[in-house]
Design a protein around this motif. Structure first.
Motif, PDB file in Angstrom:
ATOM      1  N   ASP A  60     -59.368  12.972 -44.993  1.00  0.00           N
ATOM      2  CA  ASP A  60     -58.459  13.908 -45.648  1.00  0.00           C
ATOM      3  C   ASP A  60     -57.782  13.097 -46.742  1.00  0.00           C
ATOM      4  OD1 ASP A  60     -56.000  15.294 -46.360  1.00  0.00           O
ATOM      5  OD2 ASP A  60     -56.248  16.495 -44.553  1.00  0.00           O
TER       6      ASP A  60
ATOM      7  N   PHE B  11     -67.816  18.073 -47.444  1.00  0.00           N
ATOM      8  CA  PHE B  11     -67.404  16.891 -46.690  1.00  0.00           C
ATOM      9  C   PHE B  11     -66.801  15.890 -47.668  1.00  0.00           C
ATOM     10  CE2 PHE B  11     -70.907  18.852 -44.429  1.00  0.00           C
ATOM     11  CZ  PHE B  11     -70.432  18.929 -43.126  1.00  0.00           C
TER      12      PHE B  11
ATOM     13  N   SER C 116     -58.796  24.085 -49.109  1.00  0.00           N
ATOM     14  CA  SER C 116     -59.776  23.859 -48.049  1.00  0.00           C
ATOM     15  C   SER C 116     -61.114  23.378 -48.586  1.00  0.00           C
ATOM     16  CB  SER C 116     -59.974  25.134 -47.229  1.00  0.00           C
ATOM     17  OG  SER C 116     -60.590  26.150 -48.007  1.00  0.00           O
TER      18      SER C 116
ATOM     19  N   HIS D 267     -61.544  19.759 -48.327  1.00  0.00           N
ATOM     20  CA  HIS D 267     -61.461  19.241 -46.973  1.00  0.00           C
ATOM     21  C   HIS D 267     -62.846  19.390 -46.344  1.00  0.00           C
ATOM     22  CE1 HIS D 267     -57.192  19.605 -47.802  1.00  0.00           C
ATOM     23  NE2 HIS D 267     -56.944  18.885 -46.714  1.00  0.00           N
ATOM     24  N   ASN D 268     -62.988  18.973 -45.120  1.00  0.00           N
ATOM     25  CA  ASN D 268     -64.298  19.003 -44.460  1.00  0.00           C
ATOM     26  C   ASN D 268     -64.524  20.372 -43.832  1.00  0.00           C
ATOM     27  OD1 ASN D 268     -64.723  16.258 -45.150  1.00  0.00           O
ATOM     28  ND2 ASN D 268     -63.395  15.660 -43.455  1.00  0.00           N
ATOM     29  N   LEU D 269     -64.765  21.337 -44.710  1.00  0.00           N
ATOM     30  CA  LEU D 269     -64.817  22.739 -44.318  1.00  0.00           C
ATOM     31  C   LEU D 269     -65.800  23.516 -45.195  1.00  0.00           C
ATOM     32  CD1 LEU D 269     -60.977  23.260 -43.932  1.00  0.00           C
ATOM     33  CD2 LEU D 269     -62.649  23.482 -42.075  1.00  0.00           C
TER      34      LEU D 269
ATOM     35  N   ASP E  58     -56.206  24.009 -43.993  1.00  0.00           N
ATOM     36  CA  ASP E  58     -57.278  23.142 -43.502  1.00  0.00           C
ATOM     37  C   ASP E  58     -57.657  23.396 -42.047  1.00  0.00           C
ATOM     38  OD1 ASP E  58     -54.932  22.252 -42.388  1.00  0.00           O
ATOM     39  OD2 ASP E  58     -55.176  20.159 -42.966  1.00  0.00           O
TER      40      ASP E  58
ATOM     41  N   THR F  42     -60.668  21.432 -40.011  1.00  0.00           N
ATOM     42  CA  THR F  42     -61.137  20.200 -40.645  1.00  0.00           C
ATOM     43  C   THR F  42     -61.156  19.051 -39.643  1.00  0.00           C
ATOM     44  OG1 THR F  42     -60.914  18.820 -42.633  1.00  0.00           O
ATOM     45  CG2 THR F  42     -58.901  19.334 -41.410  1.00  0.00           C
TER      46      THR F  42
ATOM     47  N   ARG G 189     -67.095  14.011 -52.747  1.00  0.00           N
ATOM     48  CA  ARG G 189     -67.278  15.244 -51.996  1.00  0.00           C
ATOM     49  C   ARG G 189     -68.765  15.575 -51.915  1.00  0.00           C
ATOM     50  NH1 ARG G 189     -64.881  21.144 -53.765  1.00  0.00           N
ATOM     51  NH2 ARG G 189     -66.123  20.625 -55.594  1.00  0.00           N
TER      52      ARG G 189
ATOM     53  N   ALA H 286     -59.605  16.217 -35.156  1.00  0.00           N
ATOM     54  CA  ALA H 286     -59.814  17.547 -35.734  1.00  0.00           C
ATOM     55  C   ALA H 286     -58.606  18.411 -35.434  1.00  0.00           C
ATOM     56  CB  ALA H 286     -61.080  18.192 -35.177  1.00  0.00           C
TER      57      ALA H 286
END
Length: 647
Positions: free
Chosen positions: A466, A569, A489, A492-494, A450, A453, A625, A437
Motif C-alpha cells: 500500500d 497489484f 482503489s 491498491h491491490n484490487l 480499499d 486489499t 502497478r 488484508a
C-alpha cells in the motif's frame, strides 16, 4: 488518473478527517469511564498535585541528576543550541496560504521550530538548574502568548465563522493548540517561581493564556467535533478526541486550583473520551493504521494514565479487555526491520515509540508489548535517548521508566495469526511470509477506498504494498481527497470492475467476511464496495497463505459487461516479464514470482514516479502497478494467482 466520484452527503473537517455521513457504522455505548465514577466521585478521588506528580521539583538537583541519568548531557547540549535562537514570527500571510494554495507547511514549519526551541530550553533548564536557559525560554513563551491563536492554519475550520484566518474573538482547541497548553502548564508548574524572579507578570501571563485558550473554550462549548458531543453516535470519533483530551486534562490537573471546577472539567473529559472508546471496536484494531496508533491508542493511554494518577488509581480502566487489545495492535502490526502494516494514511515504516509501548504494556499487563518495546530499543543501538519535545508528559514518563525497560528481554510477537473480527483486519505469518488484508468499509478514519486489499512481505521485505499517503495539503482532507491517486482503489491491490473503482461512504463495504483459523484462510465479498457502474453482483476474494506462498482466488458474478475488468497489484520492485503468466520481482536479493493464468489476461505495467518526499522517503523514486486485463471478459468466472519466493 481517474477522478473518483463520491457521496454528495460528505462533509468534512480539515485535518480531523471526520466524515459526516448518515450511514457510518454505529458504536457501542460502553461508557467505561462514566461507569467507574460520576462527577462527585471524581471530586472525592482527586489527590493533591504533590502526591501524583512523582518527578523531582526544580530545586532538587540531585533528584534531576538521578532522574535523567546519562541523558542529562545530551539534553543540556540540545538546549544550548537554542540559546541564540531567533524566534520566528508567523505572519498573517502564512495563515492565509492554506486557503490560497492548500499548503500547510509555510505556517507549520516556523511554529514547530519555535515550539521545539521552547521544549528543548525548558528541559535543558530542568536538567541543569542554573538559570542559564530562563531568559531565552521566557522569550519563547512570550512570543507564543502574543499569537492570536495557538491553532494551526489547517485547523481553523474549528472556528464558527471565519475559517481561514485566526479570529481574535474566539479560541479553538486543536491538536497543536492543546499541545501548547499542556507544555505551558508543565513549564508553569515547574518554573513559575523562577519566572517571577524576572517579573511576576510572565508566569501570570502564561496562566492567563492557558485559561483563556484551553479552560474557557473547553468548558463553555461543545461544538468542537473531536469532543463527540454534537455528532450522532454513528459518526467517526478519531485520534483527535484522545489527543486533545489528554492535553486538556494535563492543563486542568496542573493549573486549576478550584476543586469543584477541576472535578467538573475532569468529568467532562471522561464523557468525551468515552465516545472515542465507544467508537472503537472491541477487537482493538486501529483503523487509522500504525502511524496513528501513538496518536490514537497511545494518547488514550496517556489520558488514562494521567486520570489514574490524579485520582490515586481510583479511576482506572486498564483492566478492560478493549484497552489491552488497542495496545497490542501496535506489536501485532509490526512486520520486521522497521516495516509495519500500513492501511489507510499510515506509513509503511515505523514501529512506534518504545517507551510509550512499554508503559502501555505495563499498565495493561501485556508482556508482549513490553518485550516488543525492548526489541525496538535494541534496534536503536540498545538505549533510549531522552530528548526534549513538546509532549513533555511523554518525555518525563520515558525518563521514569528508562532503567526499568532495560531489564526486559527483547522479543517480537510469536502469534502465527491475528484476526480482528470487528475491524476485519487479518494478519498471517510464517517463517518466510507476512500477509495482511482488510475488509471493513469505506468511511473509516483516514480511509483509502480499499476494501479487500492486501500486503505481502517476504523475509520482512515489502513486495505487494500500500503506497500510503503523500504530504498533507488542503486536498488531503477536503472534497478533493479521492482525486488523489493514493486514495483510490485502482491504486491498491484490487480489481477495477467494468472500469469502476470502489466508492467512498459507509455503504460501500465488505460482506460475508470470514477467517478460518484451522486453514488460515481469509475471504470476503467486496462487491458492495462498488457502485452500480461496476454491475457486480458478487466478487468473492479469498487469501490462503502457507509455507509455499500466497494463493489468491476470486469468484465473480457480473450483471453486464461494459469494458474489460482489470486486476491491479501495487509492487515495490520493478516487474520483469520474460514469459507469459509469470511476473518476476526482485528486491534486496530476494526473488518473488507472481503467477497468473496467461490465457485469461493481458498484462501491463505502469511506473509510478514518486515526487512527494513523504512517499519517496519510504519507497524510493518509483513504485509499480501490475494490471491484469481480462482478455475475454465474462459475466461469471474464477481467477487465481500465486505469489511465492524463488529459493
Amino acid at each position: 488518473m481517474n477522478t473518483i466520484a463520491f457521496s454528495l452527503k460528505l462533509f468534512f473537517v480539515l485535518s480531523g478527517f471526520i466524515f459526516f455521513n448518515d450511514s457510518v457504522q454505529g458504536s457501542t455505548p460502553r461508557n467505561l469511564l462514566q461507569k467507574r465514577a460520576n462527577e462527585q466521585a471524581v471530586k472525592e478521588a482527586l489527590v493533591p498535585r504533590e502526591k501524583w506528580i512523582n518527578y523531582p521539583l526544580y530545586a532538587d538537583r540531585s533528584g534531576w541528576d538521578q532522574f535523567l541519568g546519562t541523558s542529562k548531557d545530551g539534553i543540556v547540549t540540545s538546549g544550548e543550541s537554542y540559546l541564540k535562537y531567533e524566534w520566528q514570527v508567523i505572519k498573517a500571510t502564512d495563515y492565509l496560504e492554506f486557503s490560497r494554495s492548500g499548503s500547510r507547511v509555510i505556517m507549520e514549519e516556523p511554529y514547530n521550530q519555535n515550539l521545539n526551541a521552547i521544549s528543548s530550553l525548558f528541559l535543558a533548564e530542568m536538567a541543569e538548574g542554573k538559570g542559564r536557559f530562563i531568559d531565552q525560554l521566557i522569550n519563547g513563551v512570550f512570543a507564543a502568548c502574543e499569537m492570536t491563536s495557538w491553532s494551526l492554519s489547517a485547523h481553523l475550520s474549528l472556528q464558527l465563522k471565519n475559517k481561514r484566518f485566526p479570529d481574535h474573538n474566539q479560541q479553538v482547541i486543536d491538536l497543536l493548540g492543546g499541545d501548547v497548553g499542556a507544555l505551558f502548564s508543565w513549564i508553569y508548574f515547574f518554573l513559575n517561581k523562577e519566572f517571577d524572579k524576572a517579573d511576576p507578570l510572565i508566569a501570570q501571563r502564561m496562566k492567563y493564556e492557558i485559561k483563556r485558550r484551553i479552560f474557557e473554550p473547553y468548558m463553555n462549548v461543545n461544538h468542537f467535533w473531536w469532543m463527540g458531543f454534537e455528532i450522532r453516535p454513528t459518526r467517526v470519533v478519531n485520534n483527535w478526541n484522545v489527543w486533545c483530551n489528554s492535553n486538556v486534562l494535563q492543563s486542568f490537573a496542573l493549573i486549576e486550583e478550584d476543586p469543584d471546577k477541576l472535578a467538573k472539567a475532569v468529568y467532562k473529559t471522561m464523557q468525551s473520551v468515552d465516545l472515542f472508546i465507544n467508537y472503537n471496536k472491541g477487537d482493538g484494531a486501529c483503523e487509522e493504521g500504525p502511524s496513528y496508533w501513538g496518536h490514537a491508542a497511545g494518547k488514550l493511554y496517556d489520558y488514562l494514565q494521567i486520570l489514574s494518577d490524579i485520582t490515586g488509581g481510583k479511576i482506572s480502566i486498564f483492566d478492560e479487555p478493549i484497552i489491552k487489545n488497542m495496545g497490542e495492535y501496535i506489536s501485532r502490526s509490526y512486520v520486521g526491520n522497521g516495516w509495519v502494516v500500513n492501511f489507510s494514511d499510515a506509513s509503511a515504516i515505523g514501529g512506534g515509540d518504545p517507551a510509550l509501548i512499554y508503559r502501555f504494556g505495563k499498565a495493561v499487563k501485556s508482556e508482549e508489548m513490553k518485550s516488543f518495546a525492548a526489541y525496538l530499543i535494541r534496534q536503536q543501538n540498545g538505549h533510549l535517548k531522552i530528548r526534549g519535545n513538546r509532549d513533555i508528559f511523554r518525555t518525563l514518563q520515558s525518563a521514569t521508566y528508562n532503567k526499568e525497560m532495560g531489564t526486559v528481554t527483547p522479543a517480537l510477537p510469536s502469534a502465527p495469526y491475528t484476526w480482528y473480527p470487528q475491524t476485519e483486519f487479518c494478519y498471517i505469518k510464517n517463517r518466510t511470509y507476512f500477509f495482511a488484508a482488510k475488509g471493513g468499509f469505506n468511511n473509516e478514519s483516514h480511509n483509502h477506498n480499499d476494501v479487500g486489499t492486501f500486503a505481502l512481505y517476504v523475509d520482512t521485505i515489502p513486495f505487494f504494498i500500500d503506497a500510503g499517503v503523500g504530504t498533507y495539503t488542503r486536498q488531503t482532507f477536503g472534497r478533493e481527497r479521492y482525486t488523489i491517486w493514493t486514495m483510490q482503489s485502482n491504486y491498491h491491490n484490487l480489481p477495477l470492475i467494468n472500469g469502476a473503482a470502489q466508492q467512498f461512504g459507509a455503504a460501500y463495504k465488505s460482506s460475508d467476511v470470514s477467517f478460518n483459523v484451522a486453514s488460515k484462510k481469509f475471504s470476503l465479498d467486496i462487491s458492495k464496495a462498488y457502485n452500480n457502474e461496476a454491475s457486480v453482483k458478487n466478487w468473492q476474494r479469498s487469501y490462503d497463505l502457507s509455507d509455499k506462498g500466497l494463493v489468491i482466488e476470486e469468484a465473480f458474478d457480473l450483471t453486464s459487461l461494459k469494458e474489460p475488468t482489470s486486476i491491479h497489484f501495487l509492487v515495490s520492485a520493478k516487474p520483469v516479464i520474460n514469459k507469459a503468466g509469470v511476473v518476476l520481482l526482485e528486491k534486496n536479493s530476494r526473488k518473488v514470482e507472481f503467477r497468473y493464468t496467461k490465457r485469461l489476461f493481458n498484462v501491463e505495467v505502469d511506473t509510478l514516479s514518486l515526487n512527494d518526499k513523504r512517499l519517496s522517503d519510504v519507497w524510493g523514486s518509483e513504485i509499480y502497478r501490475i494490471r491484469l486485463i481480462a482478455e475475454k471478459p465474462q459475466l461469471k468466472g474464477k481467477y487465481n494467482y500465486t505469489i511465492a519466493k524463488v529459493f
